[in-house]
Design a protein around this motif. Sequence first.
Motif, PDB file in Angstrom:
ATOM      1  N   SER A  53      -2.418  -6.139   3.711  1.00 28.41           N
ATOM      2  CA  SER A  53      -2.382  -5.265   4.888  1.00 28.41           C
ATOM      3  C   SER A  53      -3.323  -4.073   4.728  1.00 28.41           C
ATOM      4  CB  SER A  53      -0.955  -4.736   5.085  1.00 28.41           C
ATOM      5  OG  SER A  53      -0.612  -3.873   4.011  1.00 28.41           O
ATOM      6  N   ASN A  54      -3.854  -3.885   3.527  1.00 30.66           N
ATOM      7  CA  ASN A  54      -4.612  -2.676   3.179  1.00 30.66           C
ATOM      8  C   ASN A  54      -6.045  -2.786   3.686  1.00 30.66           C
ATOM      9  OD1 ASN A  54      -6.121  -0.725   1.795  1.00 30.66           O
ATOM     10  ND2 ASN A  54      -4.839  -0.859  -0.038  1.00 30.66           N
ATOM     11  N   VAL A  55      -6.371  -2.006   4.702  1.00 31.08           N
ATOM     12  CA  VAL A  55      -7.667  -2.118   5.359  1.00 31.08           C
ATOM     13  C   VAL A  55      -8.806  -1.780   4.402  1.00 31.08           C
ATOM     14  CG1 VAL A  55      -9.063  -1.340   7.304  1.00 31.08           C
ATOM     15  CG2 VAL A  55      -6.582  -1.494   7.555  1.00 31.08           C
TER      16      VAL A  55
ATOM     17  N   GLN B 224      -3.997  -6.984  22.099  1.00 32.17           N
ATOM     18  CA  GLN B 224      -4.404  -7.589  20.824  1.00 32.17           C
ATOM     19  C   GLN B 224      -4.319  -9.104  20.967  1.00 32.17           C
ATOM     20  OE1 GLN B 224      -5.057  -5.332  18.430  1.00 32.17           O
ATOM     21  NE2 GLN B 224      -5.632  -6.868  16.935  1.00 32.17           N
TER      22      GLN B 224
ATOM     23  N   THR C 153      -7.530  -9.362   5.736  1.00 34.34           N
ATOM     24  CA  THR C 153      -6.489  -8.385   6.081  1.00 34.34           C
ATOM     25  C   THR C 153      -5.546  -8.953   7.133  1.00 34.34           C
ATOM     26  OG1 THR C 153      -8.041  -7.385   7.634  1.00 34.34           O
ATOM     27  CG2 THR C 153      -7.815  -6.335   5.492  1.00 34.34           C
ATOM     28  N   PHE C 154      -4.294  -8.554   7.040  1.00 33.52           N
ATOM     29  CA  PHE C 154      -3.244  -9.022   7.941  1.00 33.52           C
ATOM     30  C   PHE C 154      -2.463  -7.819   8.447  1.00 33.52           C
ATOM     31  CE2 PHE C 154      -4.236 -12.577   5.287  1.00 33.52           C
ATOM     32  CZ  PHE C 154      -4.019 -13.704   6.060  1.00 33.52           C
ATOM     33  N   GLY C 155      -2.031  -7.907   9.708  1.00 33.92           N
ATOM     34  CA  GLY C 155      -1.217  -6.809  10.213  1.00 33.92           C
ATOM     35  C   GLY C 155      -0.572  -7.161  11.535  1.00 33.92           C
ATOM     36  N   THR C 156       0.560  -6.556  11.819  1.00 36.73           N
ATOM     37  CA  THR C 156       1.276  -6.851  13.045  1.00 36.73           C
ATOM     38  C   THR C 156       1.557  -5.548  13.786  1.00 36.73           C
ATOM     39  OG1 THR C 156       3.410  -6.799  11.911  1.00 36.73           O
ATOM     40  CG2 THR C 156       2.271  -8.906  12.006  1.00 36.73           C
ATOM     41  N   MET C 157       2.783  -5.114  13.813  1.00 32.01           N
ATOM     42  CA  MET C 157       3.184  -3.871  14.475  1.00 32.01           C
ATOM     43  C   MET C 157       4.358  -3.298  13.708  1.00 32.01           C
ATOM     44  SD  MET C 157       5.569  -5.321  17.560  1.00 32.01           S
ATOM     45  CE  MET C 157       4.310  -5.968  18.593  1.00 32.01           C
ATOM     46  N   ALA C 158       4.631  -2.012  13.952  1.00 31.10           N
ATOM     47  CA  ALA C 158       5.759  -1.348  13.290  1.00 31.10           C
ATOM     48  C   ALA C 158       6.914  -1.208  14.279  1.00 31.10           C
ATOM     49  CB  ALA C 158       5.340   0.023  12.795  1.00 31.10           C
TER      50      ALA C 158
ATOM     51  N   ASN D  16      -4.421 -12.096  18.091  1.00 32.19           N
ATOM     52  CA  ASN D  16      -3.638 -12.209  16.869  1.00 32.19           C
ATOM     53  C   ASN D  16      -2.249 -11.629  17.108  1.00 32.19           C
ATOM     54  OD1 ASN D  16      -2.755 -12.387  14.288  1.00 32.19           O
ATOM     55  ND2 ASN D  16      -4.335 -11.092  13.400  1.00 32.19           N
TER      56      ASN D  16
ATOM     57  N   MET E 210       0.790  -1.235   0.000  1.00 26.39           N
ATOM     58  CA  MET E 210       0.000   0.000   0.000  1.00 26.39           C
ATOM     59  C   MET E 210       0.819   1.280   0.000  1.00 26.39           C
ATOM     60  SD  MET E 210      -2.069   2.105   2.650  1.00 26.39           S
ATOM     61  CE  MET E 210      -1.888   3.723   1.921  1.00 26.39           C
TER      62      MET E 210
END
Lengths: 448, 448
Positions: B183-185, B221, B195-200, B224, B158
């Motif tokens: 990852s794009n909501v 969280q 959708t997939f996502g973790t942390m920065a 997940n 994205m």
Amino acid sequence: MIEPRKSPLLTDLYQLTMLQAYFAQGMNDIAVFEFFVRRLPRNRNFLMAAGLDQVLQFLENLRFTGDELDWVRNSGRFSRDFPDQLAKLRFTGDVHAMPEGTLFFADEPILRVTAPIAQAQLVESRIINLLHFQTLVASKAARAVLTAPGKLLVDFGMRRAHGAEAALFAARASYIAGFDGTSNVLAGADFGIPTFGTMAHSFIEAHDSEEHAFERFARAQPENVTLLIDTYDTEAAAHKVVQLAPRLKTAGITVKAVRIDSGDLALHAHNVRRILDAAGLKEIGIFSSGSLDEYALRNLLSQGAPIDGFGVGTSMATSADAPYLDCAYKLQEYAGRARRKRSEGKSTWPGRKQVYRAFDASGVMTGDVLTLETDLQPGEALIRPMMRNGKRVNQPETLEDSRRRAAEQLQRLPRHLRELEDAPPYPVSVAPALRELAVAVDRGVIQN
Amino acid sequence: MIEPRKSPLLTDLYQLTMLQAYFAQGMNDIAVFEFFVRRLPRNRNFLMAAGLDQVLQFLENLRFTGDELDWVRNSGRFSRDFPDQLAKLRFTGDVHAMPEGTLFFADEPILRVTAPIAQAQLVESRIINLLHFQTLVASKAARAVLTAPGKLLVDFGMRRAHGAEAALFAARASYIAGFDGTSNVLAGADFGIPTFGTMAHSFIEAHDSEEHAFERFARAQPENVTLLIDTYDTEAAAHKVVQLAPRLKTAGITVKAVRIDSGDLALHAHNVRRILDAAGLKEIGIFSSGSLDEYALRNLLSQGAPIDGFGVGTSMATSADAPYLDCAYKLQEYAGRARRKRSEGKSTWPGRKQVYRAFDASGVMTGDVLTLETDLQPGEALIRPMMRNGKRVNQPETLEDSRRRAAEQLQRLPRHLRELEDAPPYPVSVAPALRELAVAVDRGVIQN
């Protein structure tokens, strides 16, 4: 009329999962993030900042509305109170940035966001998305501008740009960089960029003769007659233009130019110029298009091709030889303490930074210093306040202002950096104050 | 919720100038245009069609509304009655196409528009813009899918995709090609893509210790938990996960995976796997990201890197090694007569075409025949009716259907075409009927 996409859901999911964690922990201290390019791609001796106005618009309008909150609520991923927290979220922070059209180099931040961490984090993905692409295209387009001074340059990239927004923003960014206009009608309507257009091969083919197609087009569009002459045989078509032009003249219609879109453009341009000149039609210009980029422009001009204007499309709108920048938006400070990432090959300079630029007596750039905001240095400070407490500091800059700045900046670029291939890099030094902070951060602040 | 851009002003100006000429001349016979790719880029042994649903939506909704007509009226470029003619314009034609997820090759049309010439011409720019980009990305993503069977593949593109629409469409096209999600909501909200996502890294850096950041993230969280472990020292962080995991377990929280985003990914994955396994944490997966593309995936897998999933971003969303296709939308017939462009290096096959595909006994593709629609051939006809008189022939296909088709097609691809580098080309023959028509068109129909 048609607004840029402003949905806060145009983000990476991890922004939302992190936000939820920040809310849950009550972490809302001030974070400082900066956007910069880690290294320049091959064959880029400078970059040109663009896209800031879209970033400021995005931040001004940041809010989660009905459908967006519903998606969050129904996704099953988040706590019950998270949608309500999102509903209240606005951008209330500060933005500092280099104005659009400014030239910059590796490691120099072109944008800084200072805001409560949830806000500053959430906007990461879209800020990168907006700044990255326009900067990419402005930087590419500037190379064509430097290569073909005095020539008409028109963005023809809409069809192969990567989607609608890319098409619009490529027109905008290339105009800032010095292009004269675009074929993209919506970019004309949205941004006031001059639009250019002629005819397609299909127009010629749909008629039973090329002469007939030329004449009908000219009579339907008498103000702006550019005839496409390469559908079948370029030189034969040029002779048809020679036949047609006097007849149109008596009807008060002037053929402004012919367009050549295929084959050996230099050869055809020479032939066509000769044909037109022999008939006394020196005022008819030659416009060329078809797989053009700054390298092709250099090649054509070095052959003395008598071409007055160029349509530059796909290669610019996709920045084909460097389709992305290695850029990042990184945390530099949180809760008053400088921060730094030390991942292999990706470590960053901590703290709030400023870039100072020095010039020689004739106004040519001689070197930049990257340092902390608090460490005053001689030269011009490139990063300026743009937004305070979520409101713009100044009225939005006009596109013409950005374009003028870009032209001035390109004039001040050292000669060797105008080359299309890699040149010895522009000197950017890191001030001792910044180096010392990096050492201090590594030494003590973060416990591993 | 958020619609793709549908303004008919997102076009090249010459479409409007040609339209005005067609209107002025009363030319409104049926035109046939086809979209095809002239040649495959380097390192592409096949292409995958995508973007059709957006084209059909665009055609269904084609109309000029208030602001758009005002722009045309006030531009000073067009005749007084042109805006009124535009106001009445709708798309009333037919569309034939290969369904999304179909594999195709050079010169094979994947879309045909049959409509009064003004309509068929006007939509050229946006049709190319829509089909080109999604086809580009699906074709690139399919290579990653073939390279990493059984691995979780997630679109992370994205932020460096070329604008908002590119980000959305890259998620869509890669999902069709076989990616597991994005990852794009907004792509999740608009298209229903997982959708997939973790942390920065910034999340880790904003905390005073990495352990603390891990634990807080996991508790906020709990459903997940994927922990990013490369902010400072990857192996040290893996040991912290080993310490943390049992403590979280007692709170009912399972660490699902760790993510490694920098450095020598294979080496770190081996080390981390060893650390986790030694602690009996075999169920914690390893997810990897950072400048990945299909070549990097091949390299990692050939080293036996124990990585369970990959985030593939910039290189796919920009199709970095081939950022555009040499594609065109060309007039093939007008007023019942076949047409053909003969520009140097850009000549086209005339007439309304069909592609027939043959398979061997085990279902593997063995060769295509490109011919006229009226020239029946053995094999599967790939081009099907999609729209008649401006209305869809069928309900819109679900994304899952397109994705299933893509998977079937990839299974039927000859083995040598799965290579990432150029392989001997797939056989596409041109049927005699089509060759004869081309000769006839050249001989007689068009007078030079």
